[in-house]
Design a protein around this motif. Sequence first.
Motif, short mmCIF file in Angstrom:
data_model
loop_
_atom_site.label_atom_id
_atom_site.label_comp_id
_atom_site.label_asym_id
_atom_site.label_seq_id
_atom_site.Cartn_x
_atom_site.Cartn_y
_atom_site.Cartn_z
N GLU A 196 33.47 4.25 36.94
CA GLU A 196 34.83 4.15 37.47
C GLU A 196 35.51 2.85 37.03
O GLU A 196 36.71 2.84 36.74
CB GLU A 196 34.79 4.24 38.99
CG GLU A 196 34.42 5.63 39.51
CD GLU A 196 34.31 5.66 41.02
OE1 GLU A 196 34.29 4.56 41.64
OE2 GLU A 196 34.23 6.77 41.58
N GLU A 197 34.72 1.76 36.98
CA GLU A 197 35.31 0.50 36.53
C GLU A 197 35.69 0.56 35.05
O GLU A 197 36.74 0.06 34.65
CB GLU A 197 34.31 -0.64 36.77
CG GLU A 197 34.80 -2.01 36.35
CD GLU A 197 36.03 -2.48 37.13
OE1 GLU A 197 36.64 -3.47 36.72
OE2 GLU A 197 36.38 -1.84 38.15
N ARG A 198 34.82 1.19 34.23
CA ARG A 198 35.16 1.36 32.81
C ARG A 198 36.43 2.20 32.65
O ARG A 198 37.29 1.89 31.82
CB ARG A 198 34.00 2.01 32.05
CG ARG A 198 32.84 1.08 31.78
CD ARG A 198 31.91 1.67 30.73
NE ARG A 198 31.33 2.92 31.19
CZ ARG A 198 30.19 3.00 31.85
NH1 ARG A 198 29.51 1.90 32.15
NH2 ARG A 198 29.70 4.17 32.21
N GLU A 199 36.51 3.26 33.47
CA GLU A 199 37.70 4.11 33.39
C GLU A 199 38.95 3.35 33.83
O GLU A 199 40.02 3.49 33.23
CB GLU A 199 37.50 5.35 34.28
CG GLU A 199 38.67 6.32 34.23
CD GLU A 199 38.40 7.54 35.09
OE1 GLU A 199 39.38 8.20 35.47
OE2 GLU A 199 37.23 7.82 35.40
N ARG A 200 38.79 2.54 34.88
CA ARG A 200 39.93 1.75 35.35
C ARG A 200 40.39 0.77 34.27
O ARG A 200 41.59 0.64 34.00
CB ARG A 200 39.56 0.99 36.61
CG ARG A 200 40.74 0.24 37.25
CD ARG A 200 40.27 -0.71 38.31
NE ARG A 200 39.53 -1.83 37.77
CZ ARG A 200 40.09 -2.90 37.23
NH1 ARG A 200 41.41 -3.00 37.16
NH2 ARG A 200 39.35 -3.88 36.75
N LEU A 201 39.41 0.08 33.65
CA LEU A 201 39.77 -0.87 32.59
C LEU A 201 40.42 -0.16 31.41
O LEU A 201 41.39 -0.66 30.81
CB LEU A 201 38.53 -1.64 32.14
CG LEU A 201 37.99 -2.69 33.12
CD1 LEU A 201 36.69 -3.27 32.61
CD2 LEU A 201 39.02 -3.79 33.32
N ALA A 202 39.86 1.03 31.05
CA ALA A 202 40.45 1.78 29.94
C ALA A 202 41.88 2.17 30.26
O ALA A 202 42.77 2.10 29.39
CB ALA A 202 39.61 3.02 29.65
N ARG A 203 42.12 2.59 31.50
CA ARG A 203 43.48 2.98 31.90
C ARG A 203 44.42 1.76 31.86
O ARG A 203 45.56 1.86 31.38
CB ARG A 203 43.43 3.58 33.29
CG ARG A 203 44.76 4.17 33.74
CD ARG A 203 44.60 4.94 35.03
NE ARG A 203 44.19 4.08 36.12
CZ ARG A 203 43.14 4.29 36.89
NH1 ARG A 203 42.34 5.32 36.66
NH2 ARG A 203 42.84 3.46 37.87
N GLU A 204 43.93 0.62 32.36
CA GLU A 204 44.76 -0.58 32.35
C GLU A 204 45.07 -1.03 30.93
O GLU A 204 46.21 -1.41 30.60
CB GLU A 204 44.06 -1.70 33.11
CG GLU A 204 43.92 -1.48 34.61
CD GLU A 204 45.27 -1.49 35.32
OE1 GLU A 204 46.23 -2.04 34.76
OE2 GLU A 204 45.36 -0.93 36.43
N ILE A 205 44.06 -0.98 30.07
CA ILE A 205 44.29 -1.38 28.67
C ILE A 205 45.28 -0.44 28.00
O ILE A 205 46.18 -0.86 27.26
CB ILE A 205 42.94 -1.42 27.91
CG1 ILE A 205 42.08 -2.58 28.42
CG2 ILE A 205 43.18 -1.54 26.41
CD1 ILE A 205 40.68 -2.59 27.87
N HIS A 206 45.11 0.87 28.26
CA HIS A 206 46.03 1.84 27.65
C HIS A 206 47.45 1.63 28.14
O HIS A 206 48.40 1.66 27.35
CB HIS A 206 45.57 3.26 27.99
CG HIS A 206 46.52 4.32 27.52
ND1 HIS A 206 47.60 4.74 28.27
CD2 HIS A 206 46.56 5.05 26.36
CE1 HIS A 206 48.27 5.67 27.61
NE2 HIS A 206 47.66 5.88 26.45
N ASP A 207 47.60 1.41 29.46
CA ASP A 207 48.94 1.32 30.03
C ASP A 207 49.62 -0.02 29.78
O ASP A 207 50.83 -0.14 29.97
CB ASP A 207 48.88 1.57 31.55
CG ASP A 207 48.51 3.01 31.87
OD1 ASP A 207 48.50 3.84 30.95
OD2 ASP A 207 48.20 3.30 33.04
N THR A 208 48.86 -1.04 29.40
CA THR A 208 49.45 -2.37 29.21
C THR A 208 49.29 -2.84 27.76
O THR A 208 50.25 -2.82 26.99
CB THR A 208 48.80 -3.37 30.17
OG1 THR A 208 47.37 -3.39 29.97
CG2 THR A 208 49.07 -3.01 31.62
N LEU A 209 48.08 -3.22 27.40
CA LEU A 209 47.87 -3.81 26.08
C LEU A 209 48.16 -2.83 24.95
O LEU A 209 48.85 -3.17 23.98
CB LEU A 209 46.43 -4.34 25.97
CG LEU A 209 46.01 -5.38 27.01
CD1 LEU A 209 44.60 -5.87 26.72
CD2 LEU A 209 46.98 -6.56 27.02
#
Length: 393
Positions: A196-209
């Motif tokens: 879940e943490e990897r998915e959260r980070l992937a989502r944050e990276i996709h939506d921001t960086l």
Amino acid sequence: MLQRPRDGDPFWIWMLHWWDILSWAVIGLMFLLTALADLPGAVKYGSLALLALLALSYTTVRRMPGNSVRGGYAHLIVLLVALGGLSYLRDGYGVLYTLALPQFVIFVDELRAAIILSGLGATAITLGATLRQGWGTEHLTTNTVSSLAVYAVSVLMALLTPRALAARDERVKLRADLETAQLGLAEAHRLRGAAEERERLAREIHDTLAQGFASIIVLAEAARSGLETEPARSARQLRSIEQTARENFAEARVLVGAAPQSGLTPGSFAATLRRTLDRFTEDTGLTVVADLAEVECDQPTRIALLRCAQESLANVRKHAAASTVDVVLAPRPYGVELEITDDGRGFAVEQARGFGLGGMRKRLAELGGELSVTSSVGDGTRVLALIPVNGEA
């Protein structure tokens, strides 16, 4: 060899344990009484020597690593010699056979050995007493009958103990299985949390960086192509590149824990969304019609709505070929709605692939919200994000 009982062991195992302890208390008392008694020297010192030998043997085997089975059998041989010798030296010592019954179970590793050795114990006290009293029929019969009665108890004890041990082992197995299941569950929770943490980070990276870098690439290509023909526009695009890079840097600090929160500052969310739309208009030249009402919501809701807006606008820029985008932010009795509609080429929603829409849905679902996407080829796209506020469904 029977180990010392543990919490949860059957009653029978604990009874053997305390019987064994009681027997040594009685043996110690017999040693003391014999030492104080006025007895012939050979009887007194012979009895004391045999009792001391028996205690030394027991203590030695109990201190062996793992309570060695071979050491247990050696102790039982010493016990047989002591039983026979004490019964021969003095009347009343035959009671030691009764006291020692648990040892014929404790120090063996199979049922047959327990029955045979306890039978040899009965034989030893019978022979010892008979040698002391004489081979008369009356003495021999009395000694034999009493020994057989105690031997019957020993056989019963040997038969019951394996069943108690089986119950104990089954309980131990169940406890071990439970511990294994608990460890497996904890590991599953850990792996799930990591996923879940990897998915959260992937989502944050996709939506921001990732979105920021995509914007930088598009703006850089446009600025490079217009350096000579449209320098003013290229200058604006370079400023947008600089601003986007700064925002990406701030978001990167958030992701690695070097900054306290995401790029949303306290204040009007409508104003924050307005700045995002103005940047979009400046970068793309598209017409944006915005109806942004002031809404009261917490920081996670503000972040989720902003990310949905950024993702939707990025999709419009990359895929829609639209000319106009309508954005509506409105409070509702059941929560907050954000609607983004474009007049672009549209797409088949059921055939959509990629991380963006799925990421938005999961982000909203974490807050109890939902995402609705309506589109068809040639008819534009409508994205509706809903997040309940203050526990409203």
